[in-house]
Design a protein around this motif. Structure first.
Motif, short mmCIF file in Angstrom:
data_model
loop_
_atom_site.label_atom_id
_atom_site.label_comp_id
_atom_site.label_asym_id
_atom_site.label_seq_id
_atom_site.Cartn_x
_atom_site.Cartn_y
_atom_site.Cartn_z
N MET A 71 -1.64 21.10 -29.17
CA MET A 71 -2.87 20.70 -28.51
C MET A 71 -2.67 19.53 -27.55
O MET A 71 -1.78 18.72 -27.74
N THR A 72 -3.55 19.47 -26.56
CA THR A 72 -3.64 18.29 -25.70
C THR A 72 -5.06 17.75 -25.79
O THR A 72 -6.00 18.48 -26.12
N TYR A 73 -5.19 16.46 -25.50
CA TYR A 73 -6.50 15.83 -25.59
C TYR A 73 -7.35 16.17 -24.37
O TYR A 73 -6.89 16.06 -23.24
N ALA A 74 -8.58 16.60 -24.62
CA ALA A 74 -9.55 16.82 -23.55
C ALA A 74 -10.94 16.72 -24.16
O ALA A 74 -11.24 17.42 -25.13
N GLY A 75 -11.74 15.83 -23.62
CA GLY A 75 -13.10 15.66 -24.13
C GLY A 75 -14.10 16.47 -23.31
O GLY A 75 -13.97 16.60 -22.10
N ASP A 76 -15.08 17.03 -24.00
CA ASP A 76 -16.16 17.77 -23.35
C ASP A 76 -17.46 17.32 -24.01
O ASP A 76 -17.77 17.74 -25.11
N TRP A 77 -18.19 16.46 -23.32
CA TRP A 77 -19.39 15.87 -23.93
C TRP A 77 -20.63 16.15 -23.08
O TRP A 77 -21.50 15.30 -22.92
N LYS A 78 -20.69 17.38 -22.53
CA LYS A 78 -21.80 17.67 -21.62
C LYS A 78 -23.13 17.88 -22.33
O LYS A 78 -24.18 17.87 -21.69
N ASN A 79 -23.11 18.07 -23.64
CA ASN A 79 -24.37 18.17 -24.38
C ASN A 79 -24.21 17.51 -25.74
O ASN A 79 -23.09 17.15 -26.14
N SER A 80 -25.32 17.33 -26.46
CA SER A 80 -25.27 16.60 -27.73
C SER A 80 -24.44 17.33 -28.77
O SER A 80 -23.80 16.71 -29.62
N GLU A 81 -24.42 18.66 -28.72
CA GLU A 81 -23.61 19.43 -29.68
C GLU A 81 -22.13 19.10 -29.49
O GLU A 81 -21.41 18.83 -30.44
N ASP A 82 -21.67 19.10 -28.25
CA ASP A 82 -20.26 18.80 -27.96
C ASP A 82 -19.95 17.32 -28.22
O ASP A 82 -18.83 16.98 -28.57
N MET A 83 -20.95 16.47 -28.06
CA MET A 83 -20.72 15.04 -28.22
C MET A 83 -20.54 14.65 -29.68
O MET A 83 -19.72 13.81 -30.02
#
Length: 199
Positions: A71-83
Protein backbone atom coordinates in the motif's frame (compact mmCIF):
# COMPACT_ATOMS: atom_id res chain seq x y z
CA UNK A 1 0.71 29.29 7.60
CA UNK A 2 4.07 28.87 9.33
CA UNK A 3 4.46 32.60 9.95
CA UNK A 4 1.37 32.77 12.18
CA UNK A 5 1.57 31.45 15.72
CA UNK A 6 -1.58 29.30 16.21
CA UNK A 7 -1.70 30.35 19.86
CA UNK A 8 -2.55 33.89 18.72
CA UNK A 9 -5.61 32.76 16.74
CA UNK A 10 -8.87 32.62 18.72
CA UNK A 11 -10.76 29.36 18.25
CA UNK A 12 -14.08 28.04 19.51
CA UNK A 13 -14.71 24.31 19.89
CA UNK A 14 -18.28 23.06 20.20
CA UNK A 15 -19.43 19.52 20.92
CA UNK A 16 -22.84 17.92 21.47
CA UNK A 17 -21.22 14.85 23.04
CA UNK A 18 -20.80 14.82 26.81
CA UNK A 19 -18.14 12.09 27.06
CA UNK A 20 -15.84 9.96 24.94
CA UNK A 21 -17.93 6.83 25.58
CA UNK A 22 -20.65 8.34 23.39
CA UNK A 23 -18.16 8.99 20.60
CA UNK A 24 -16.65 5.52 20.98
CA UNK A 25 -20.06 3.84 20.67
CA UNK A 26 -20.76 5.76 17.44
CA UNK A 27 -17.43 5.05 15.79
CA UNK A 28 -16.59 1.60 17.15
CA UNK A 29 -19.61 0.06 15.41
CA UNK A 30 -18.47 1.38 12.03
CA UNK A 31 -14.92 0.11 12.49
CA UNK A 32 -16.10 -3.26 13.80
CA UNK A 33 -18.31 -3.67 10.73
CA UNK A 34 -15.22 -3.39 8.52
CA UNK A 35 -13.03 -5.51 10.83
CA UNK A 36 -15.52 -8.38 10.73
CA UNK A 37 -15.38 -8.64 6.93
CA UNK A 38 -13.64 -11.60 5.28
CA UNK A 39 -10.03 -10.92 4.37
CA UNK A 40 -9.22 -10.36 0.71
CA UNK A 41 -6.81 -12.83 -0.91
CA UNK A 42 -3.83 -10.46 -0.56
CA UNK A 43 -4.40 -10.16 3.18
CA UNK A 44 -4.92 -13.90 3.62
CA UNK A 45 -1.48 -14.36 2.05
CA UNK A 46 -0.05 -11.93 4.64
CA UNK A 47 -1.63 -14.05 7.41
CA UNK A 48 -0.02 -17.18 6.00
CA UNK A 49 3.39 -15.53 5.79
CA UNK A 50 3.17 -14.01 9.28
CA UNK A 51 2.00 -17.26 10.89
CA UNK A 52 5.33 -18.85 9.97
CA UNK A 53 7.01 -16.67 12.60
CA UNK A 54 7.14 -17.97 16.18
CA UNK A 55 7.42 -14.66 18.01
CA UNK A 56 4.35 -12.39 18.30
CA UNK A 57 6.44 -9.28 17.65
CA UNK A 58 7.83 -10.80 14.46
CA UNK A 59 4.33 -11.78 13.31
CA UNK A 60 3.15 -8.20 13.77
CA UNK A 61 6.25 -6.88 11.99
CA UNK A 62 5.57 -9.14 9.01
CA UNK A 63 2.00 -7.81 8.81
CA UNK A 64 3.02 -4.14 8.88
CA UNK A 65 5.95 -4.59 6.51
CA UNK A 66 3.84 -6.53 3.98
CA UNK A 67 1.10 -3.90 4.11
CA UNK A 68 3.72 -1.17 3.61
CA UNK A 69 4.98 -3.11 0.59
CA UNK A 70 1.48 -3.40 -0.89
CA UNK A 71 0.00 0.00 0.00
CA UNK A 72 0.84 3.66 -0.39
CA UNK A 73 -0.57 6.51 1.66
CA UNK A 74 -3.38 8.54 0.09
CA UNK A 75 -6.08 10.41 1.94
CA UNK A 76 -9.59 10.93 0.60
CA UNK A 77 -11.69 13.14 2.87
CA UNK A 78 -14.24 14.55 0.46
CA UNK A 79 -17.17 13.55 2.68
CA UNK A 80 -17.79 12.74 6.35
CA UNK A 81 -17.90 8.99 5.66
CA UNK A 82 -14.39 9.06 4.16
CA UNK A 83 -13.16 11.43 6.84
CA UNK A 84 -14.20 9.38 9.86
CA UNK A 85 -14.54 5.75 8.72
CA UNK A 86 -12.23 3.35 6.89
CA UNK A 87 -12.97 1.89 3.49
CA UNK A 88 -13.95 -1.78 3.48
CA UNK A 89 -11.10 -4.29 3.43
CA UNK A 90 -11.76 -5.43 -0.13
CA UNK A 91 -11.61 -1.85 -1.40
CA UNK A 92 -8.45 -1.03 0.57
CA UNK A 93 -6.78 -4.11 -0.87
CA UNK A 94 -7.95 -3.38 -4.43
CA UNK A 95 -6.95 0.31 -4.41
CA UNK A 96 -3.63 -0.41 -2.69
CA UNK A 97 -3.88 3.06 -1.14
CA UNK A 98 -5.35 4.38 2.07
CA UNK A 99 -5.00 6.83 4.90
CA UNK A 100 -4.05 6.02 8.49
CA UNK A 101 -7.57 4.69 9.24
CA UNK A 102 -7.25 2.24 6.35
CA UNK A 103 -3.74 1.11 7.29
CA UNK A 104 -4.78 0.64 10.92
CA UNK A 105 -8.01 -1.17 10.05
CA UNK A 106 -6.29 -3.52 7.59
CA UNK A 107 -3.60 -4.28 10.20
CA UNK A 108 -6.13 -4.92 12.97
CA UNK A 109 -8.24 -7.11 10.66
CA UNK A 110 -5.25 -9.24 9.66
CA UNK A 111 -4.04 -9.58 13.26
CA UNK A 112 -7.49 -10.66 14.44
CA UNK A 113 -7.58 -13.40 11.80
CA UNK A 114 -4.28 -14.58 13.30
CA UNK A 115 -5.86 -14.77 16.77
CA UNK A 116 -4.16 -11.62 18.05
CA UNK A 117 -6.40 -9.14 19.86
CA UNK A 118 -6.26 -5.82 18.02
CA UNK A 119 -8.36 -2.65 17.79
CA UNK A 120 -8.01 0.65 15.98
CA UNK A 121 -7.16 3.56 18.27
CA UNK A 122 -7.28 7.28 17.59
CA UNK A 123 -4.39 9.39 18.86
CA UNK A 124 -3.02 12.84 18.35
CA UNK A 125 0.11 12.92 16.24
CA UNK A 126 2.25 15.79 17.43
CA UNK A 127 1.93 18.62 14.94
CA UNK A 128 3.09 21.90 16.49
CA UNK A 129 0.95 23.98 14.13
CA UNK A 130 -2.23 21.96 14.75
CA UNK A 131 -4.62 24.01 16.94
CA UNK A 132 -6.16 20.80 18.30
CA UNK A 133 -2.72 19.65 19.38
CA UNK A 134 -2.04 22.96 21.08
CA UNK A 135 -5.37 22.89 22.89
CA UNK A 136 -5.18 19.31 24.07
CA UNK A 137 -1.50 18.93 24.88
CA UNK A 138 -0.01 22.38 25.49
CA UNK A 139 -2.62 24.85 26.64
CA UNK A 140 -4.56 22.53 28.94
CA UNK A 141 -2.21 19.69 29.92
CA UNK A 142 -4.10 18.87 33.12
CA UNK A 143 -7.63 19.19 31.77
CA UNK A 144 -9.83 16.82 29.81
CA UNK A 145 -10.03 18.14 26.22
CA UNK A 146 -13.49 18.98 24.95
CA UNK A 147 -15.24 15.98 23.41
CA UNK A 148 -14.48 16.90 19.81
CA UNK A 149 -13.15 14.77 16.96
CA UNK A 150 -10.51 17.44 16.24
CA UNK A 151 -8.74 16.09 19.31
CA UNK A 152 -7.58 13.17 17.13
CA UNK A 153 -5.60 13.32 13.90
CA UNK A 154 -4.12 9.85 13.51
CA UNK A 155 -5.15 6.19 13.71
CA UNK A 156 -2.94 3.38 15.05
CA UNK A 157 -3.52 -0.12 16.44
CA UNK A 158 -3.72 -1.23 20.06
CA UNK A 159 -2.56 -4.84 20.31
CA UNK A 160 -2.97 -7.05 23.37
CA UNK A 161 -0.34 -9.79 23.35
CA UNK A 162 -0.80 -13.32 24.68
CA UNK A 163 0.77 -12.26 27.99
CA UNK A 164 -1.91 -9.50 28.23
CA UNK A 165 0.65 -6.75 27.65
CA UNK A 166 -0.64 -3.90 25.49
CA UNK A 167 1.52 -2.45 22.73
CA UNK A 168 0.84 0.29 20.19
CA UNK A 169 1.56 -0.24 16.51
CA UNK A 170 1.60 2.53 13.90
CA UNK A 171 1.36 0.76 10.52
CA UNK A 172 1.14 3.98 8.48
CA UNK A 173 4.85 4.69 8.87
CA UNK A 174 7.11 3.38 6.10
CA UNK A 175 9.07 1.55 8.81
CA UNK A 176 6.94 0.11 11.59
CA UNK A 177 7.85 -2.41 14.21
CA UNK A 178 5.93 -3.76 17.16
CA UNK A 179 6.43 -2.18 20.54
CA UNK A 180 8.26 0.93 19.35
CA UNK A 181 6.33 4.18 19.75
CA UNK A 182 7.62 7.11 17.73
CA UNK A 183 8.09 10.47 19.41
CA UNK A 184 5.24 12.07 17.45
CA UNK A 185 2.63 9.93 19.24
CA UNK A 186 4.47 9.05 22.45
CA UNK A 187 2.35 9.83 25.56
CA UNK A 188 -0.60 10.88 23.41
CA UNK A 189 -4.03 10.13 24.84
CA UNK A 190 -5.81 7.39 22.88
CA UNK A 191 -9.42 6.55 22.09
CA UNK A 192 -9.61 2.79 21.47
CA UNK A 193 -12.46 2.11 19.05
CA UNK A 194 -13.85 -1.06 20.55
CA UNK A 195 -17.29 -1.87 21.99
CA UNK A 196 -15.70 -3.06 25.25
CA UNK A 197 -13.14 -0.24 25.51
CA UNK A 198 -12.82 1.73 28.74
CA UNK A 199 -10.28 4.19 27.21
Amino acid sequence: LPLIDPQTIPTVAVSINKNWAQVNSMFAAGFEKVLSQPLPKEYTEIVQKAQKEKDEFQKINVVTSELARQMTYAGDWKNSEDMFFPKNLKKISALKTGDCKDFATATAGILRKMGIKASVALVQRMLPLNPGYLMARQNFPNEEPIVNMQTWNHAIVKVTLANQKDIWVDPTNPVSFAGYVKEDIKDSPALVLSPDSKQ
